[in-house]
Design a protein around this motif. Structure first.
Motif, PDB file in Angstrom:
ATOM      1  N   GLY A 275     -20.828 -40.132  -1.482  1.00  0.00           N
ATOM      2  CA  GLY A 275     -20.194 -39.832  -2.752  1.00  0.00           C
ATOM      3  C   GLY A 275     -20.263 -41.036  -3.671  1.00  0.00           C
ATOM      4  O   GLY A 275     -19.880 -42.141  -3.292  1.00  0.00           O
ATOM      5  N   ILE A 276     -20.743 -40.813  -4.865  1.00  0.00           N
ATOM      6  CA  ILE A 276     -20.922 -41.895  -5.829  1.00  0.00           C
ATOM      7  C   ILE A 276     -19.963 -41.650  -6.986  1.00  0.00           C
ATOM      8  O   ILE A 276     -19.874 -40.537  -7.494  1.00  0.00           O
ATOM      9  CB  ILE A 276     -22.375 -41.920  -6.349  1.00  0.00           C
ATOM     10  CG1 ILE A 276     -23.344 -41.968  -5.174  1.00  0.00           C
ATOM     11  CG2 ILE A 276     -22.593 -43.102  -7.296  1.00  0.00           C
ATOM     12  CD1 ILE A 276     -24.717 -41.429  -5.492  1.00  0.00           C
TER      13      ILE A 276
ATOM     14  N   PHE B 229     -15.273 -34.737  -4.005  1.00  0.00           N
ATOM     15  CA  PHE B 229     -15.982 -33.833  -3.098  1.00  0.00           C
ATOM     16  C   PHE B 229     -15.900 -34.366  -1.663  1.00  0.00           C
ATOM     17  O   PHE B 229     -15.678 -33.595  -0.726  1.00  0.00           O
ATOM     18  CB  PHE B 229     -17.437 -33.669  -3.533  1.00  0.00           C
ATOM     19  CG  PHE B 229     -18.150 -32.591  -2.777  1.00  0.00           C
ATOM     20  CD1 PHE B 229     -18.066 -31.270  -3.174  1.00  0.00           C
ATOM     21  CD2 PHE B 229     -18.890 -32.894  -1.644  1.00  0.00           C
ATOM     22  CE1 PHE B 229     -18.699 -30.264  -2.457  1.00  0.00           C
ATOM     23  CE2 PHE B 229     -19.538 -31.907  -0.926  1.00  0.00           C
ATOM     24  CZ  PHE B 229     -19.434 -30.588  -1.332  1.00  0.00           C
ATOM     25  N   LEU B 230     -16.056 -35.663  -1.469  1.00  0.00           N
ATOM     26  CA  LEU B 230     -15.934 -36.235  -0.129  1.00  0.00           C
ATOM     27  C   LEU B 230     -14.512 -36.090   0.410  1.00  0.00           C
ATOM     28  O   LEU B 230     -14.327 -35.838   1.608  1.00  0.00           O
ATOM     29  CB  LEU B 230     -16.359 -37.708  -0.123  1.00  0.00           C
ATOM     30  CG  LEU B 230     -17.803 -37.957   0.294  1.00  0.00           C
ATOM     31  CD1 LEU B 230     -18.800 -37.251  -0.593  1.00  0.00           C
ATOM     32  CD2 LEU B 230     -18.097 -39.427   0.382  1.00  0.00           C
ATOM     33  N   ASP B 231     -13.508 -36.231  -0.465  1.00  0.00           N
ATOM     34  CA  ASP B 231     -12.118 -36.010  -0.034  1.00  0.00           C
ATOM     35  C   ASP B 231     -11.954 -34.581   0.499  1.00  0.00           C
ATOM     36  O   ASP B 231     -11.306 -34.363   1.524  1.00  0.00           O
ATOM     37  CB  ASP B 231     -11.151 -36.226  -1.201  1.00  0.00           C
ATOM     38  CG  ASP B 231     -11.038 -37.681  -1.623  1.00  0.00           C
ATOM     39  OD1 ASP B 231     -11.456 -38.581  -0.870  1.00  0.00           O
ATOM     40  OD2 ASP B 231     -10.515 -37.907  -2.745  1.00  0.00           O
ATOM     41  N   PHE B 232     -12.559 -33.618  -0.189  1.00  0.00           N
ATOM     42  CA  PHE B 232     -12.534 -32.222   0.259  1.00  0.00           C
ATOM     43  C   PHE B 232     -13.158 -32.093   1.650  1.00  0.00           C
ATOM     44  O   PHE B 232     -12.605 -31.439   2.535  1.00  0.00           O
ATOM     45  CB  PHE B 232     -13.259 -31.355  -0.774  1.00  0.00           C
ATOM     46  CG  PHE B 232     -13.940 -30.133  -0.221  1.00  0.00           C
ATOM     47  CD1 PHE B 232     -13.219 -29.033   0.203  1.00  0.00           C
ATOM     48  CD2 PHE B 232     -15.327 -30.086  -0.141  1.00  0.00           C
ATOM     49  CE1 PHE B 232     -13.867 -27.907   0.703  1.00  0.00           C
ATOM     50  CE2 PHE B 232     -15.973 -28.970   0.354  1.00  0.00           C
ATOM     51  CZ  PHE B 232     -15.236 -27.880   0.781  1.00  0.00           C
TER      52      PHE B 232
ATOM     53  N   ASP C 266     -20.229 -37.769   8.350  1.00  0.00           N
ATOM     54  CA  ASP C 266     -20.001 -39.186   8.076  1.00  0.00           C
ATOM     55  C   ASP C 266     -19.970 -39.318   6.564  1.00  0.00           C
ATOM     56  O   ASP C 266     -20.910 -38.886   5.875  1.00  0.00           O
ATOM     57  CB  ASP C 266     -21.127 -40.050   8.654  1.00  0.00           C
ATOM     58  CG  ASP C 266     -21.100 -40.082  10.172  1.00  0.00           C
ATOM     59  OD1 ASP C 266     -20.028 -39.815  10.761  1.00  0.00           O
ATOM     60  OD2 ASP C 266     -22.147 -40.367  10.769  1.00  0.00           O
ATOM     61  N   LEU C 267     -18.907 -39.883   6.037  1.00  0.00           N
ATOM     62  CA  LEU C 267     -18.705 -39.958   4.592  1.00  0.00           C
ATOM     63  C   LEU C 267     -18.753 -41.405   4.125  1.00  0.00           C
ATOM     64  O   LEU C 267     -18.107 -42.269   4.712  1.00  0.00           O
ATOM     65  CB  LEU C 267     -17.361 -39.336   4.219  1.00  0.00           C
ATOM     66  CG  LEU C 267     -17.114 -37.914   4.741  1.00  0.00           C
ATOM     67  CD1 LEU C 267     -15.690 -37.477   4.424  1.00  0.00           C
ATOM     68  CD2 LEU C 267     -18.122 -36.952   4.155  1.00  0.00           C
ATOM     69  N   GLU C 268     -19.496 -41.644   3.071  1.00  0.00           N
ATOM     70  CA  GLU C 268     -19.613 -42.975   2.477  1.00  0.00           C
ATOM     71  C   GLU C 268     -19.256 -42.871   1.004  1.00  0.00           C
ATOM     72  O   GLU C 268     -19.870 -42.106   0.265  1.00  0.00           O
ATOM     73  CB  GLU C 268     -21.044 -43.519   2.627  1.00  0.00           C
ATOM     74  CG  GLU C 268     -21.485 -43.756   4.052  1.00  0.00           C
ATOM     75  CD  GLU C 268     -20.822 -44.961   4.698  1.00  0.00           C
ATOM     76  OE1 GLU C 268     -20.358 -45.864   3.967  1.00  0.00           O
ATOM     77  OE2 GLU C 268     -20.757 -44.983   5.941  1.00  0.00           O
ATOM     78  N   TYR C 269     -18.278 -43.658   0.574  1.00  0.00           N
ATOM     79  CA  TYR C 269     -17.859 -43.705  -0.826  1.00  0.00           C
ATOM     80  C   TYR C 269     -18.519 -44.918  -1.483  1.00  0.00           C
ATOM     81  O   TYR C 269     -18.428 -46.025  -0.954  1.00  0.00           O
ATOM     82  CB  TYR C 269     -16.346 -43.856  -0.930  1.00  0.00           C
ATOM     83  CG  TYR C 269     -15.560 -42.652  -0.471  1.00  0.00           C
ATOM     84  CD1 TYR C 269     -14.927 -41.835  -1.393  1.00  0.00           C
ATOM     85  CD2 TYR C 269     -15.426 -42.344   0.880  1.00  0.00           C
ATOM     86  CE1 TYR C 269     -14.179 -40.734  -0.987  1.00  0.00           C
ATOM     87  CE2 TYR C 269     -14.687 -41.243   1.300  1.00  0.00           C
ATOM     88  CZ  TYR C 269     -14.061 -40.449   0.361  1.00  0.00           C
ATOM     89  OH  TYR C 269     -13.334 -39.357   0.779  1.00  0.00           O
ATOM     90  N   ARG C 270     -19.154 -44.717  -2.632  1.00  0.00           N
ATOM     91  CA  ARG C 270     -19.835 -45.789  -3.340  1.00  0.00           C
ATOM     92  C   ARG C 270     -19.495 -45.731  -4.827  1.00  0.00           C
ATOM     93  O   ARG C 270     -19.449 -44.658  -5.410  1.00  0.00           O
ATOM     94  CB  ARG C 270     -21.367 -45.671  -3.208  1.00  0.00           C
ATOM     95  CG  ARG C 270     -21.893 -45.766  -1.807  1.00  0.00           C
ATOM     96  CD  ARG C 270     -21.779 -47.203  -1.296  1.00  0.00           C
ATOM     97  NE  ARG C 270     -22.483 -47.389  -0.057  1.00  0.00           N
ATOM     98  CZ  ARG C 270     -21.929 -47.301   1.151  1.00  0.00           C
ATOM     99  NH1 ARG C 270     -20.648 -47.000   1.267  1.00  0.00           N
ATOM    100  NH2 ARG C 270     -22.646 -47.507   2.237  1.00  0.00           N
TER     101      ARG C 270
ATOM    102  N   CYS D 130     -28.349 -47.769   5.427  1.00  0.00           N
ATOM    103  CA  CYS D 130     -27.324 -46.794   5.836  1.00  0.00           C
ATOM    104  C   CYS D 130     -27.947 -45.421   6.060  1.00  0.00           C
ATOM    105  O   CYS D 130     -27.723 -44.805   7.097  1.00  0.00           O
ATOM    106  CB  CYS D 130     -26.223 -46.739   4.784  1.00  0.00           C
ATOM    107  SG  CYS D 130     -24.922 -45.556   5.151  1.00  0.00           S
ATOM    108  N   ILE D 131     -28.725 -44.928   5.107  1.00  0.00           N
ATOM    109  CA  ILE D 131     -29.264 -43.571   5.240  1.00  0.00           C
ATOM    110  C   ILE D 131     -30.402 -43.490   6.246  1.00  0.00           C
ATOM    111  O   ILE D 131     -30.750 -42.397   6.685  1.00  0.00           O
ATOM    112  CB  ILE D 131     -29.695 -42.967   3.888  1.00  0.00           C
ATOM    113  CG1 ILE D 131     -30.914 -43.678   3.327  1.00  0.00           C
ATOM    114  CG2 ILE D 131     -28.540 -42.937   2.902  1.00  0.00           C
ATOM    115  CD1 ILE D 131     -31.597 -42.910   2.222  1.00  0.00           C
ATOM    116  N   SER D 132     -30.960 -44.632   6.631  1.00  0.00           N
ATOM    117  CA  SER D 132     -32.058 -44.620   7.608  1.00  0.00           C
ATOM    118  C   SER D 132     -31.596 -44.134   8.980  1.00  0.00           C
ATOM    119  O   SER D 132     -32.412 -43.825   9.834  1.00  0.00           O
ATOM    120  CB  SER D 132     -32.689 -46.003   7.730  1.00  0.00           C
ATOM    121  OG  SER D 132     -31.834 -46.898   8.421  1.00  0.00           O
TER     122      SER D 132
END
Length: 146
Positions: A2-3, A17-20, A29-33, A43-45
């Motif tokens: 999530g950006i 959306f990630l909070d949802f 796996d959630l990453e906030y940016r 990270c995405i690799s």
């Protein structure tokens, strides 16, 4: 991934959306940016599938759009303005891995220094959540059964 920035109204749609997902669904796996950076390629690799979720100022037909994301060697003046396509390209070049990636862009309306989404941003977030549950999750469940 999530950006956004929840301190700038609808710029926080990606995080919302990630909070949802965190509250309603498990197994992600959630990453906030605040913004994408070169380090995100590493990270995405580690993943086979990635969804970049962000707000958009572009008018959309449904209040959001969901589309495939392909690697693209595209750099801006600052490395603090990287696109999902660039992150995929860097991941492919440095880590020899290309995740199947998508962009979920949710249309926003207000961008001021303020907490909370606009009514239009909230409406479009809800549309994106319904689409995700009805289309994306149901397809993933079908794939897992096959």
């Amino acid at each position: 991934m999530g950006i956004g920035n929840n301190g700038r109204q609808d710029d926080g749609l990606g995080w919302a959306f990630l909070d949802f997902l965190r509250e309603e669904h498990t197994g992600f796996d959630l990453e906030y940016r605040y913004q994408l950076q070169i380090e995100d390629a590493e990270c995405i690799s580690k993943y086979d599938r990635v969804i970049f979720v962000d707000a958009t100022k572009e008018p959309t037909e449904e209040g959001f759009y969901f589309e495939a994301c392909q690697p693209l060697e595209k750099y801006n003046f600052s490395t603090h303005a990287l696109t999902p396509e660039t992150i995929l390209y860097i991941s492919k070049r440095l880590y020899y891995h290309q995740a199947k990636a998508f962009v979920l862009a949710i249309e926003g309306d207000c961008w001021g220094l303020r907490m909370g989404l606009s009514s239009k941003g909230t409406l479009n977030l809800n549309k994106a959540k319904s689409f995700f549950e009805d289309t994306i999750l149901s397809n993933v469940i079908k794939e897992q059964k096959n």
